[in-house]
Structure formats: C-alpha cells, structure tokens
Enzyme design. Structure first.
Site, PDB file in Angstrom:
ATOM      1  CG  ASP A  51      -0.371  -0.098   2.518  1.00  0.00           C
ATOM      2  OD1 ASP A  51       0.874  -0.219   2.603  1.00  0.00           O
ATOM      3  OD2 ASP A  51      -1.120  -0.045   3.520  1.00  0.00           O
ATOM      4  CB  SER A  52       4.599   1.714  -0.072  1.00  0.00           C
ATOM      5  OG  SER A  52       4.849   0.532  -0.798  1.00  0.00           O
ATOM      6  CG  ASP A  90       0.465  -4.050   2.080  1.00  0.00           C
ATOM      7  OD1 ASP A  90       0.565  -4.934   2.955  1.00  0.00           O
ATOM      8  OD2 ASP A  90       1.327  -3.166   1.890  1.00  0.00           O
ATOM      9  CE  LYS A 120       3.154  -6.024   3.900  1.00  0.00           C
ATOM     10  NZ  LYS A 120       2.697  -4.844   4.655  1.00  0.00           N
ATOM     11  CD  GLU A 122       0.432  -1.598   7.844  1.00  0.00           C
ATOM     12  OE1 GLU A 122       0.097  -0.748   8.703  1.00  0.00           O
ATOM     13  OE2 GLU A 122       0.951  -1.281   6.755  1.00  0.00           O
ATOM     14  CD  GLU A 189       7.749  -0.293   7.753  1.00  0.00           C
ATOM     15  OE1 GLU A 189       6.798  -1.009   7.382  1.00  0.00           O
ATOM     16  OE2 GLU A 189       7.942   0.859   7.330  1.00  0.00           O
TER      17      GLU A 189
END
Ligand code: KIV
Length: 271
Positions: A51-52, A90, A120, A122, A189
């Site tokens: 999602d970057s 993501d 993925k 978070e 991270e």
C-alpha cells in the site's frame, strides 16, 4: 495454459524450506506491469504489491487513502507480469480492521479479482479475529508488526518502534499470536536488530525485515526507494542501488533539449 503452468514457483512451503536451510528471502514492492516484469526476471522471491503505492505512485503523505479498488488495479497489473515470485497484496487501511466479516469480503475480492497468491495485514492481537476469518477461507496471510504505517496517526512519528521493553514484549506476543493463527510469514518494520533476530529465532515461519537488522530471514525494500527514484526518503535502513532519479532527469532534459534544437527526430527517425 495448464493449471500447473500457471502456478507460481515460490510458495508458502518453499519459503518455509528456505528459512529452514538458512537461505535468505528477497522481497521487493512493485505496483505495475513493467517493474514487476523486471524484478521477476532478476529472480526476486516475493513481490509485495504494497500500500506504499499510496506514497510512491499516487503522492499521498500516508498509506491510508489508497482504496481496495486501487490495490486490486495494482495487483492485477503485477499479476500480468510475473511467473516465478509469490505475489503478496497489502490489504488497505479500513478493509479489515474492526470487522472480520468485511475483512473476509475484502480479502476474497482481492484474491478473486487479482489472482494474487497471498495477502498482508498490519497489526497483532487487535486484528486476530480478522486474520482467523481470512485464514479460514484458505487465503495465506502475511503479518506486519513494528512500524505499521497504517497506524501512523496513533504513533505520531515514523521513528523506530519497540525500543522500550513493554512494546518489545507486546511485539513478541503479537508475533506468536500471528504464527499460532496460521500466518505463513511476518514482516517486521523499523525495530532494533536484536529484537528482529529474537523474533526470527523464536518463530518457525519466515520473518522478513525492513529496518529490522540482519538476523531475520529475509529483507524487503520499496522498489522506488532502492532504485533511487525517490529522493526525499532516506532512513538509515535504506540501501540505494542506483540513482534512477538523476538518470531519468538527465534523459528527459536531453530529450527536451534535442526537440528545442531540432535535432530530434533526425532523418533515420522519420518516415
Ligand atoms: O507497503 C509496503 O511497501 C510495505 C513494506 C514497507 C513492507 O508494507
């Protein structure tokens, strides 16, 4: 094409074997067909449709604004290019937190519409219900702990996480909870290297770091950062392998100058 011909070379099982034999796992982000094709050709193990994309493709300050439809679009573009690597997508902010039913709905949409290999998410114990529900559908899930950019407004800063004992302990508990739930891998991270190594040695599943030191089972970077396309982002963990920003700038300047000087196109470049 046969089903066998379409299946990816790198699987969750292969990643586990790589950890077991001490072979480090390589992972990079990609968001489009052209870049994904190059990094597949180079032999990358995992492509993350991160999602970057919100930052490097769309210019947002945080990853929060990117939508499910936009992530699916990026994932579809990457999937058209790849043969070997596992493709992980993501789940964007707001599509899985706090509502496990919606989490499954979002997860199934990504998998059906993009044909990616895994997702993925978070977070740790707070999202375990969503993780369990997604896993129950047979979709492989990668966790992400430490600096989780979707929680940036809670953290207030992009600085190193889990330096304090309480946060480090919580991270260890979250990592164990994600592994016990059935996640196939974990991203850590921006945490102290010692903690990264400790998590990697406690878990059986592969732990992939970004700013988590050399004691983890693999590394991931954002493609645009490691190629030197982005200039303003310079954390200590980022190794730049090229200065594509300057190369592109030079090429585009030369192009403009050739047009202005009437050098382009020349006789061989026209019909
Ligand atoms: O979105 C992303 O690029 C990521 C990596 C930084 C791990 O989550």
């Amino acid at each position: 094409m046969s089903l066998e011909g379409k299946s990816r070379v790198i699987t969750t099982h292969k990643l586990l074997e790589m950890k077991q034999r001490g072979e480090k796992i390589s992972m990079l982000t990609a968001y489009d067909y052209t870049m994904a094709k190059i990094i597949d050709e180079a032999g990358i193990d995992i492509i993350l449709v991160g999602d970057s994309a919100a930052n490097v493709m769309a210019g947002h300050e945080t990853t929060l604004p990117i939508t499910l439809d936009q992530m699916i679009y990026h994932a579809q573009s990457v999937m058209r290019a790849v043969k070997n690597p596992m493709v992980v997508v993501d789940m964007p902010f707001g599509t899985y937190q706090g509502n496990s039913k919606e989490a499954v709905h979002s997860a199934i949409r990504i998998m059906k519409e993009s044909e990616a290999d895994a997702l993925k998410v978070e977070g740790g114990i707070e999202i375990i219900e969503s993780v369990n529900r997604i896993l129950s559908t047979g979709i492989p899930v990668m966790g992400h702990l430490g600096l989780t950019p979707q929680s940036i407004h809670k953290f207030g800063t992009y600085s190193v996480r889990a330096r304090e004992e309480a946060e480090a302990e919580k991270l260890m508990e979250d990592a164990a909870a994600l592994e016990n739930a059935g996640c196939f891998a974990l991203v850590l991270e921006k945490i102290p290297a010692e903690l990264g190594a400790k998590v990697a040695s406690r878990l059986k599943i592969p732990v992939i770091g970004i700013g988590a030191g050399n004691g983890v089972d693999g590394q991931v970077l954002v493609l645009h950062d490691m190629l030197g396309l982005t200039q303003e982002f310079s954390p200590r963990f980022l190794r730049r392998y090229h200065n594509l920003h300057d190369e592109m700038l030079g090429a585009v300047k030369n192009y403009i100058s050739d047009i202005k000087s009437k050098d382009f196109p020349n006789e061989r470049e026209q019909y």
